[in-house]
Design a protein around this motif. Structure first.
Motif, short mmCIF file in Angstrom:
data_model
loop_
_atom_site.label_atom_id
_atom_site.label_comp_id
_atom_site.label_asym_id
_atom_site.label_seq_id
_atom_site.Cartn_x
_atom_site.Cartn_y
_atom_site.Cartn_z
N SER A 127 47.10 40.83 46.90
CA SER A 127 46.03 41.28 47.80
C SER A 127 45.37 40.12 48.53
N SER A 128 44.31 40.44 49.24
CA SER A 128 43.63 39.47 50.09
C SER A 128 42.78 38.49 49.27
N ASP A 129 42.32 37.44 49.97
CA ASP A 129 41.41 36.49 49.32
C ASP A 129 40.17 37.19 48.79
N SER A 130 39.60 38.07 49.58
CA SER A 130 38.37 38.73 49.16
C SER A 130 38.61 39.62 47.95
N ASP A 131 39.74 40.31 47.93
CA ASP A 131 40.06 41.15 46.77
C ASP A 131 40.25 40.28 45.53
N CYS A 132 40.90 39.15 45.70
CA CYS A 132 41.10 38.22 44.59
C CYS A 132 39.77 37.71 44.07
N PHE A 184 54.66 27.50 49.19
CA PHE A 184 54.63 28.96 49.19
C PHE A 184 53.69 29.46 48.10
N GLY A 185 53.49 30.77 48.10
CA GLY A 185 52.63 31.37 47.09
C GLY A 185 51.20 31.53 47.58
N ILE A 186 50.30 31.78 46.67
CA ILE A 186 48.91 32.02 47.05
C ILE A 186 48.26 30.72 47.52
N ASP A 188 44.92 27.97 48.36
CA ASP A 188 44.00 27.22 47.50
C ASP A 188 42.70 27.96 47.21
N THR A 189 42.29 28.85 48.10
CA THR A 189 41.07 29.63 47.82
C THR A 189 41.27 30.46 46.56
N LYS A 190 42.40 31.12 46.47
CA LYS A 190 42.70 31.92 45.28
C LYS A 190 42.94 31.03 44.07
N ARG A 191 43.68 29.95 44.28
CA ARG A 191 43.98 29.05 43.16
C ARG A 191 42.70 28.49 42.54
N ALA A 192 41.76 28.07 43.39
CA ALA A 192 40.50 27.51 42.89
C ALA A 192 39.69 28.56 42.13
N ALA A 193 39.70 29.80 42.63
CA ALA A 193 38.96 30.87 41.97
C ALA A 193 39.56 31.18 40.60
N ILE A 194 40.88 31.19 40.50
CA ILE A 194 41.54 31.46 39.22
C ILE A 194 41.24 30.36 38.21
N ASP A 195 41.26 29.10 38.66
CA ASP A 195 40.92 28.00 37.76
C ASP A 195 39.47 28.07 37.31
N LYS A 196 38.59 28.46 38.23
CA LYS A 196 37.17 28.61 37.87
C LYS A 196 36.99 29.69 36.82
#
Length: 265
Positions: A127-132, A184-186, A188-196
């Motif tokens: 899904s989108s950044d906002s959904d993530c 490729f893949g998701i 950095d906005t999503k990656r940073a949120a997942i790490d947080k």
């Protein structure tokens, strides 16, 4: 009532409980341990391959940190009951019975599934950044507000069943190297949120473990550089097949990351 923290390293369990003469921590002293490995897929070794045939859908691996420690130290007894997909309720209902008053060493990872790790990753990938970000925020709120009570019940049950045990609660790594080498893949906005979210989860788990007198093994530092998109060899699967192994440690993550942190905790 909170209990004072235990400070004995893993390798000193048998020396502290069974020997009349003090010896420095060693594999010989570890041979006297009665070890039970509890927890979810990160403790079972999902993603590390070489699954035990009798473990079924729990996917317990001979490459998991608990099994590797057992092979290295030959404890007096070893019960490996960690299971893929386990939540706190599953530990209480299906795993705690492996403990007894003679248990001297316990390891566990738990809490990620309660906080919706799998669903969050699915949302962030598809899904989108906002959904993530919304899914991550929901998981963090759960971790802060609901998970502590669930962890307390698990940790209380462990202490009640194995009051003499040295208990090592292990955390979860950052999945991504933000600004790393992935094309490729998701993003950095999503990656940073997942790490947080991993930080939030680890902070909650560490606090509850400390308040119960348990050791906490923080694996984030040792996984640094080995995350997905990291510059070194990745210790974690990205999206892969079988799907349930996605975002789990490879065999190298178990041996190079989880095992040394457990061994020194």
């Amino acid at each position: 009532m909170l209990r004072p923290a235990r400070v004995l390293p893993v390798a000193a369990i048998a020396a502290s409980l069974a020997m009349t003469t003090f010896f420095a921590a060693s594999s010989a002293s570890a041979a006297g341990a009665n070890y039970v490995a509890l927890g979810d897929s990160y403790s079972a070794g999902v993603g590390a391959g070489s699954y035990l045939s009798d473990s079924g859908s729990c996917k317990r691996s001979t490459n998991a940190y608990a099994y590797l420690w057992k092979n290295a130290h030959a404890p007096s007894s070893f019960r490996f009951v960690a299971c893929s997909g386990a939540r706190t309720g599953d530990v209480l209902n299906n795993q705690i019975s492996a403990l007894s008053s003679s248990t001297t060493l316990v390891s566990i990872t738990i809490g990620g599934n309660d906080a919706g790790f799998g669903d969050t990753m699915k949302t962030c990938v598809l899904s989108s950044d906002s959904d993530c970000l919304n899914a991550v925020n929901s998981g963090e709120n759960y971790a802060r507000n609901t998970l502590p009570g669930q962890l307390d019940r698990v940790y209380d049950a462990i202490h009640a069943k194995a009051p003499r045990a040295h208990v090592v609660v292990l955390g979860y790594p950052h999945l991504y190297k933000v600004g790393g080498s992935c094309i490729f893949g998701i993003g950095d906005t999503k990656r940073a949120a997942i790490d947080k979210a991993a930080d939030t989860l680890d902070e909650v788990i560490a606090k509850r473990a400390a308040d119960h007198g348990f050791a906490f093994g923080d694996v984030r530092g040792i996984f640094a550089g080995h995350e997905i998109c990291g510059s070194s060899t990745a210790w974690l699967h990205s999206t892969t097949l079988p799907v349930d192994e996605s975002y789990h440690p490879k065999a190298a993550g178990q041996s190079g990351g989880y095992l040394p942190v457990f061994s020194r905790s």
